[in-house]
Design an enzyme around this catalytic site. Structure first.
Site, PDB file in Angstrom:
ATOM      1  N   PRO A  87      44.017 109.815 165.111  1.00 45.78           N
ATOM      2  CA  PRO A  87      43.781 108.300 164.549  1.00 45.78           C
ATOM      3  C   PRO A  87      43.288 108.412 162.978  1.00 45.78           C
ATOM      4  CG  PRO A  87      42.698 109.000 166.146  1.00 45.78           C
ATOM      5  CD  PRO A  87      42.731 109.954 165.105  1.00 45.78           C
ATOM      6  N   GLU A 114      35.992 114.453 168.106  1.00 45.51           N
ATOM      7  CA  GLU A 114      36.292 114.004 167.120  1.00 45.51           C
ATOM      8  C   GLU A 114      37.076 114.595 165.905  1.00 45.51           C
ATOM      9  OE1 GLU A 114      34.933 111.622 165.426  1.00 45.51           O
ATOM     10  OE2 GLU A 114      33.843 111.395 168.005  1.00 45.51           O
ATOM     11  N   ARG A 152      64.713 111.082 172.905  1.00 48.56           N
ATOM     12  CA  ARG A 152      66.185 110.393 172.927  1.00 48.56           C
ATOM     13  C   ARG A 152      66.750 110.702 171.488  1.00 48.56           C
ATOM     14  NH1 ARG A 152      65.805 105.880 170.911  1.00 48.56           N
ATOM     15  NH2 ARG A 152      66.708 104.325 172.510  1.00 48.56           N
ATOM     16  N   ASP A 167      70.346 100.620 169.614  1.00 48.33           N
ATOM     17  CA  ASP A 167      69.101 100.276 169.206  1.00 48.33           C
ATOM     18  C   ASP A 167      68.047 100.091 168.026  1.00 48.33           C
ATOM     19  OD1 ASP A 167      65.903 101.068 169.457  1.00 48.33           O
ATOM     20  OD2 ASP A 167      66.830 101.585 171.481  1.00 48.33           O
TER      21      ASP A 167
END
Ligand code: 21W
Length: 418
Positions: A87, A114, A152, A167
């Site tokens: 994160p 953590e 992809r 895209d």
């Protein structure tokens, strides 16, 4: 391409790889994905992979099992590019995905609890990646997101190549709305343009929808988008040699320089500008421009370097800038938006991003006016629809770009794939 993932929950990843579209790429042998069970690299009867954080606060993945897994994955080959999911990582973007897809071997560590022992991260991790600002239970889903996005980009993994190129994030615009049968559903019909059967009508409708959606929902992405394909009208660059200022601030006429003709026409061609309008009241100067252009489009230069002729062909000479604007208006069958540029700011000068929004919204041709010498005279700037704020960099104190550089910088902001 090879991807190795190390995780304390290998079954989760294995089920993803066996069922997803990515699995097709693996089956087609375009991509090799190995899932390593972190526990296989742990010591002791309990095969411990995590432990309490020093100083308190939950569990941390131990460095040694991670290092052993990395050594196994690397084997005798080159060290893989090591990604840690966290994160605290940089948020994943399509640009990161493009760079990662160019790597030969990615090693992804799924963070948990953590996170990893910082010493492993410092020694081995090349990039820490987050997939967005929300809290998950671990790094496995982010690892799958990474693998999916990277896979992809590998030819042969996703069915149609054009679908990848087309895209939305690739073109810098959001996609258009899509509809399928029936053409009338619960009283609501499909937009007329899509049923027209006219390819051009469909294309222009879609482009317009993409523009409007992007402006409404994600104006931020416009800063990095090439808006050229979304403009229904052309863009023009005009280089004025009169009325411009001299060193002392008096109105003068400057001489045309060959460097400007070559460099600006090449920049205009690169960025899809329709015409490079060279404006000078001096007939001798206009004649010189025509001679130079003819040399590269018809003369010896054309056979020596045909690419140069392709660029110089965009040059058109005019004696006077208002006549030039009338010519553009006639050619485009629409009044152009006239944009003045200057190294000096003025009241009401517009930020380039604001102008970029305006030109995709307005659906008018646009003419960028550039001055030679010490810049465009006030009489020209006052008659423009918009004046752009000066280009600034560094500490912003020195702003004496050559006109060729200024054209390049501005065209890249509006019409570059960034
Ligand atoms: C969630 C680990 C929360 C640690 C601040 C100070 C990997 C992830 C993850 C997770 C905490 C990614 C704390 C988007 C994600 C991941 C598990 C917080 C307490 N916070 N991308 N102390 N979102 N998440 N620890 O959650 O491992 S990439």
């Amino acid at each position: 391409m090879r991807i190795t993932v190390v995780t304390a929950f290998p079954d989760f990843l294995k089920s993803f790889l066996s069922t997803s579209i990515v699995g097709r790429g693996v089956a087609a042998e375009r991509l090799v994905v190995d899932v390593l069970d972190l526990r296989d690299f742990a010591d002791g009867a309990y095969r411990q992979v995590d432990d309490y954080a020093f100083g308190g606060g939950g569990m941390v993945l131990m460095a040694e099992p991670l290092a052993k897994a990395l050594e196994k994955a690397a084997g005798d080959g080159a060290r893989p590019f090591v990604l840690g999911t966290s994160p605290q990582g940089a948020v994943l973007t399509q640009e990161m995905v493009e760079s990662l897809a160019a790597q030969e071997h990615l090693f992804i560590v799924c963070g948990h609890y953590e996170g990893l022992d910082e010493r492993f991260t410092r020694r081995f991790v090349d990039m820490e990646v987050s997939i967005g600002d929300y809290v998950l239970t671990g790094g496995e889903l982010p690892a799958m997101v990474l693998i999916d996005a990277v896979a992809r980009r590998i030819p042969g993994v996703v069915g149609k190549e054009s679908a990848v190129e087309e895209d939305s994030f690739f073109r810098g615009f959001l996609d258009t709305p899509h509809f399928t049968r029936p053409s009338v559903w619960r009283g609501e019909s499909v937009p007329e343009a899509l049923l027209s059967g006219d390819h051009e009508v469909v294309r222009s409708w879609r482009r317009r929808q993409a523009v409007l959606r992007t402006l409404r929902r994600r104006p931020d992405v416009l800063s990095r988008a090439n808006v050229q394909p979304y403009l229904p009208c052309g863009a023009y660059v005009a280089l004025l040699h009169h009325p411009v200022l001299d060193r002392l601030g008096n109105v003068t006429t400057t001489a045309v320089t060959g460097l400007d003709l070559h460099d600006i026409s090449r920049t205009c061609t690169t960025f899809g500008v329709r015409r490079f309008c060279v404006v000078t009241p001096l007939e001798g100067q206009r004649e010189m421009v025509r001679t130079i252009v003819a040399h590269w489009t018809e003369g010896y230069g054309a056979t020596f370097n045909p690419k140069r002729g392709e660029a110089l062909r965009r040059i058109k000479v005019f004696p006077e800038f208002r006549g030039m604007l009338r010519w553009v208006e006639k050619k485009e069958r629409n009044v152009p938006l006239v944009v003045g540029t200057s190294a000096r700011s003025r009241k009401g000068a517009v930020h380039w991003l604001e102008l970029k929004r305006r030109i995709v919204e307005d659906a008018r041709p646009v003419v960028f006016l550039f001055g030679t010498g010490w810049g465009l005279d006030e009489s020209v700037l006052a008659s423009c629809d918009v004046q752009l704020q000066p280009i600034r960099g560094g500490e912003g104190a020195y702003n004496h770009l050559s006109v060729r550089s200024a054209v390049s910088v501005l065209l890249d902001r509006f019409f570059g794939w960034r």
